[in-house]
Design a protein around this motif. Structure first.
Motif, PDB file in Angstrom:
ATOM      1  N   LEU A   8       0.602  -1.107   0.002  1.00 14.06           N
ATOM      2  CA  LEU A   8       0.103   0.060   0.020  1.00 14.06           C
ATOM      3  C   LEU A   8       0.887   1.308  -0.088  1.00 14.06           C
ATOM      4  O   LEU A   8       1.889   1.228   0.728  1.00 14.06           O
ATOM      5  CB  LEU A   8      -0.979   0.020   1.321  1.00 14.06           C
ATOM      6  N   VAL A  10       2.112   4.807   0.708  1.00 19.36           N
ATOM      7  CA  VAL A  10       2.648   5.847   2.172  1.00 19.36           C
ATOM      8  C   VAL A  10       3.152   7.134   1.499  1.00 19.36           C
ATOM      9  O   VAL A  10       3.367   7.443   0.485  1.00 19.36           O
ATOM     10  CB  VAL A  10       3.693   5.153   2.658  1.00 19.36           C
ATOM     11  N   ALA A  13      -0.853   9.477   0.945  1.00 21.91           N
ATOM     12  CA  ALA A  13      -1.945   8.569   0.544  1.00 21.91           C
ATOM     13  C   ALA A  13      -2.983   9.130   1.409  1.00 21.91           C
ATOM     14  O   ALA A  13      -2.863   9.555   2.524  1.00 21.91           O
ATOM     15  CB  ALA A  13      -1.595   7.316   0.513  1.00 21.91           C
ATOM     16  N   LEU A  18      -6.428   4.026   2.250  1.00 25.40           N
ATOM     17  CA  LEU A  18      -5.520   2.942   2.884  1.00 25.40           C
ATOM     18  C   LEU A  18      -6.047   2.038   3.915  1.00 25.40           C
ATOM     19  O   LEU A  18      -6.062   0.708   3.852  1.00 25.40           O
ATOM     20  CB  LEU A  18      -4.288   3.725   3.761  1.00 25.40           C
ATOM     21  N   GLY A  61      -5.758   1.285  -2.793  1.00 24.38           N
ATOM     22  CA  GLY A  61      -5.232   2.434  -2.108  1.00 24.38           C
ATOM     23  C   GLY A  61      -5.133   3.684  -2.641  1.00 24.38           C
ATOM     24  O   GLY A  61      -4.808   4.611  -2.064  1.00 24.38           O
TER      25      GLY A  61
END
Length: 111
Positions: A8, A10, A13, A18, A61
């Motif tokens: 996912l 970082v 975001a 997420l 995400g």
């Protein structure tokens, strides 16, 4: 077996995206399904034809997936649609539901 899923994102975001992506990924992993199998289950359970790519994007995400995709994804994994609706997003507080189509309010919602 397909290639491993990307981690996912970082930094920068959307936290709601997420959180939802983490739920979707966990449900799919616990169900032991590939995205192709998940797409097939969606078709069997809900009579909807979501591609494996659509379902993969929903769990990326990167953006807010459409609510019907999230509900079908969850149900195909054995989770309930009501649980899916509570997994990181709420309906837009700024607009009545009949006006939400195409609305983007800038908050984490399904508008």
């Amino acid at each position: 077996m397909g290639r491993p899923e990307k981690p996912l994102p970082v930094g920068g975001a959307n936290p709601g995206h997420l959180m939802l992506a983490a739920h979707l990924r966990r449900w799919r992993t616990e169900a032991g399904l590939t995205y192709a199998q998940l797409a097939q289950r969606c078709a069997e359970l809900r009579a909807v034809d979501y591609s494996a790519s659509t379902l993969r994007r929903a769990a990326s995400g990167d953006a807010t997936p459409r609510l019907p995709v999230v509900e079908a994804y969850a149900e195909a994994c054995g989770a309930s649609a009501s649980v899916a609706r509570k997994s990181g997003f709420e309906p837009c507080p700024t607009m009545p539901s009949r006006q939400r189509t195409g609305h983007r309010c800038g908050v984490t919602c399904w508008c």
